[in-house]
Design a protein around this motif. Structure first.
Motif, PDB file in Angstrom:
ATOM      1  N   GLN A 220       1.750  -2.309 -10.474  1.00 39.33           N
ATOM      2  CA  GLN A 220       2.967  -2.106 -10.765  1.00 39.33           C
ATOM      3  C   GLN A 220       3.510  -1.260  -9.388  1.00 39.33           C
ATOM      4  O   GLN A 220       5.096  -1.732  -9.116  1.00 39.33           O
ATOM      5  N   LEU A 221       3.379  -0.297  -8.821  1.00 36.76           N
ATOM      6  CA  LEU A 221       4.023   0.349  -7.839  1.00 36.76           C
ATOM      7  C   LEU A 221       4.036  -0.400  -6.891  1.00 36.76           C
ATOM      8  O   LEU A 221       5.221  -0.415  -6.129  1.00 36.76           O
ATOM      9  N   GLU A 222       3.041  -1.269  -6.424  1.00 37.17           N
ATOM     10  CA  GLU A 222       3.052  -2.211  -5.212  1.00 37.17           C
ATOM     11  C   GLU A 222       4.256  -3.301  -5.712  1.00 37.17           C
ATOM     12  O   GLU A 222       5.097  -3.493  -4.415  1.00 37.17           O
ATOM     13  N   ASP A 223       4.384  -3.796  -6.623  1.00 36.91           N
ATOM     14  CA  ASP A 223       5.173  -4.494  -7.011  1.00 36.91           C
ATOM     15  C   ASP A 223       6.736  -4.254  -7.006  1.00 36.91           C
ATOM     16  O   ASP A 223       7.772  -4.795  -6.341  1.00 36.91           O
ATOM     17  N   ILE A 224       7.011  -3.069  -7.548  1.00 32.09           N
ATOM     18  CA  ILE A 224       8.244  -2.344  -7.498  1.00 32.09           C
ATOM     19  C   ILE A 224       8.811  -1.947  -6.127  1.00 32.09           C
ATOM     20  O   ILE A 224       9.964  -2.229  -5.753  1.00 32.09           O
ATOM     21  N   SER A 225       7.884  -1.513  -5.327  1.00 32.27           N
ATOM     22  CA  SER A 225       8.271  -0.898  -4.060  1.00 32.27           C
ATOM     23  C   SER A 225       8.321  -2.098  -3.021  1.00 32.27           C
ATOM     24  O   SER A 225       8.811  -1.948  -1.874  1.00 32.27           O
ATOM     25  N   GLY A 226       7.833  -3.090  -3.446  1.00 28.24           N
ATOM     26  CA  GLY A 226       7.993  -4.313  -2.481  1.00 28.24           C
ATOM     27  C   GLY A 226       6.878  -4.422  -1.458  1.00 28.24           C
ATOM     28  O   GLY A 226       7.051  -5.242  -0.526  1.00 28.24           O
ATOM     29  N   VAL A 227       5.665  -3.746  -1.671  1.00 29.09           N
ATOM     30  CA  VAL A 227       4.639  -3.698  -0.583  1.00 29.09           C
ATOM     31  C   VAL A 227       3.502  -4.698  -1.248  1.00 29.09           C
ATOM     32  O   VAL A 227       2.382  -4.678  -0.585  1.00 29.09           O
ATOM     33  N   SER A 228       3.903  -5.208  -2.141  1.00 31.70           N
ATOM     34  CA  SER A 228       2.614  -5.997  -2.911  1.00 31.70           C
ATOM     35  C   SER A 228       2.256  -7.093  -1.796  1.00 31.70           C
ATOM     36  O   SER A 228       3.122  -7.716  -1.362  1.00 31.70           O
ATOM     37  N   ASP A 229       0.995  -7.613  -1.917  1.00 25.37           N
ATOM     38  CA  ASP A 229       0.319  -8.532  -1.086  1.00 25.37           C
ATOM     39  C   ASP A 229       0.263  -9.717  -2.359  1.00 25.37           C
ATOM     40  O   ASP A 229       0.704  -9.609  -3.514  1.00 25.37           O
TER      41      ASP A 229
ATOM     42  N   THR B  58      -5.619  -2.301   5.588  1.00 22.88           N
ATOM     43  CA  THR B  58      -4.638  -3.228   5.916  1.00 22.88           C
ATOM     44  C   THR B  58      -3.201  -2.693   6.296  1.00 22.88           C
ATOM     45  O   THR B  58      -2.346  -2.641   7.037  1.00 22.88           O
ATOM     46  N   LEU B  59      -2.927  -1.664   5.210  1.00 24.11           N
ATOM     47  CA  LEU B  59      -1.518  -0.993   5.032  1.00 24.11           C
ATOM     48  C   LEU B  59      -1.548   0.011   6.196  1.00 24.11           C
ATOM     49  O   LEU B  59      -0.601   0.412   6.894  1.00 24.11           O
ATOM     50  N   ALA B  60      -2.754   0.665   6.665  1.00 22.09           N
ATOM     51  CA  ALA B  60      -2.928   1.568   7.865  1.00 22.09           C
ATOM     52  C   ALA B  60      -2.511   1.070   9.122  1.00 22.09           C
ATOM     53  O   ALA B  60      -2.171   1.716   9.973  1.00 22.09           O
TER      54      ALA B  60
ATOM     55  N   PRO C  75      -6.976   5.440   4.816  1.00 22.82           N
ATOM     56  CA  PRO C  75      -8.329   5.650   3.911  1.00 22.82           C
ATOM     57  C   PRO C  75      -8.702   6.995   4.540  1.00 22.82           C
ATOM     58  O   PRO C  75      -8.522   7.317   5.367  1.00 22.82           O
ATOM     59  N   THR C  76      -9.293   7.764   3.401  1.00 22.05           N
ATOM     60  CA  THR C  76      -9.805   9.029   3.760  1.00 22.05           C
ATOM     61  C   THR C  76     -11.408   8.890   3.401  1.00 22.05           C
ATOM     62  O   THR C  76     -12.041   7.835   3.223  1.00 22.05           O
TER      63      THR C  76
END
Length: 224
Positions: free
Chosen positions: A94-103, A168-170, A179-180
């Motif tokens: 949901q967060l990815e979808d709202i923020s527009g970063v979803s793949d 991928t985002l990194a 990633p940690t």
């Protein structure tokens, strides 16, 4: 104290924002963070109860068979731990979808066509780590309780998928996501659960060491 009710409220705000076509109706990032933290906390509480019952059974030298009540209780607990992981997964999508970063994967999983965007709800490394840890917990508890379901059998692979998403985002330094050590550790922990208990599917069991080693190699190669 009722994290499920809190998550329902969050989802209601999400639905209201969509129906009213008003992005300001979305909950803020702190609300998502609090609820995802709460889901992990509830997992921990359930795991402690399950481990306590298991320890009591193992400590009972007079016990000749597993207590049926404890067995059923542990199975229900393992199923609940898995459902909490799935809730965390859905909130992250949901967060990815709202923020527009979803793949494409996230969009397909969310199964929602949403044109509303709010960049302030972009998930951070913390949110991805929460989801990874939640699925690692579900995989470990399933192994320890000999509980098996399609969801728990798939849990290690979902954890791995979110790790790949972080990597991928990194690649984009502006994403702020990386990633940690814990990210890699918890995916390895999830894969380790494949090799024992009810999750020992013959076709997967022999893959567990190879999968865990591959994640460890990725950790060693990570320049951060």
């Amino acid at each position: 104290g009722d994290i499920t009710a809190a998550a329902e409220l969050l989802n209601q705000m999400y639905a209201d924002a969509q129906s009213q076509n008003n992005s300001s109706r979305f909950a803020d990032i702190d609300s998502y963070t609090s609820i995802m933290n709460g889901l992990l906390d509830q997992q921990t509480q359930l795991i402690n109860v399950i481990n306590h019952e298991r320890n009591e059974i193992e400590a009972d030298s007079n016990a000749t068979m597993i207590n049926e009540h404890s067995f059923e209780s542990n199975e229900r607990g393992a199923a609940k731990v898995m459902s909490l992981a799935e809730m965390a997964n859905d909130l992250l999508i949901q967060l990815e979808d709202i923020s527009g970063v979803s793949d494409r994967y996230s969009s397909m999983r969310g199964n929602v066509v949403n044109d509303l965007r709010n960049a302030s709800l972009q998930p951070t490394s913390h949110h991805y780590d929460l989801a990874i840890t939640a699925f690692a917990n579900a995989a470990t508890v399933a192994r320890d309780t000999n509980y098996s379901s399609p969801a728990t059998n798939n849990a290690p692979y979902v954890a791995q998928r979110w790790l790949q998403r972080m990597e991928t985002l990194a690649l984009n330094s502006q994403s702020g996501v990386t990633p940690t050590v814990d990210s890699y550790y918890h995916v390895m922990e999830a894969y380790a659960s494949i090799g024992n208990g009810a999750m020992s599917i013959p076709s997967n069991k022999n893959k567990a060491p190879i999968l865990a080693q591959a994640v460890f190699d990725k950790l060693k190669q990570n320049t951060n």
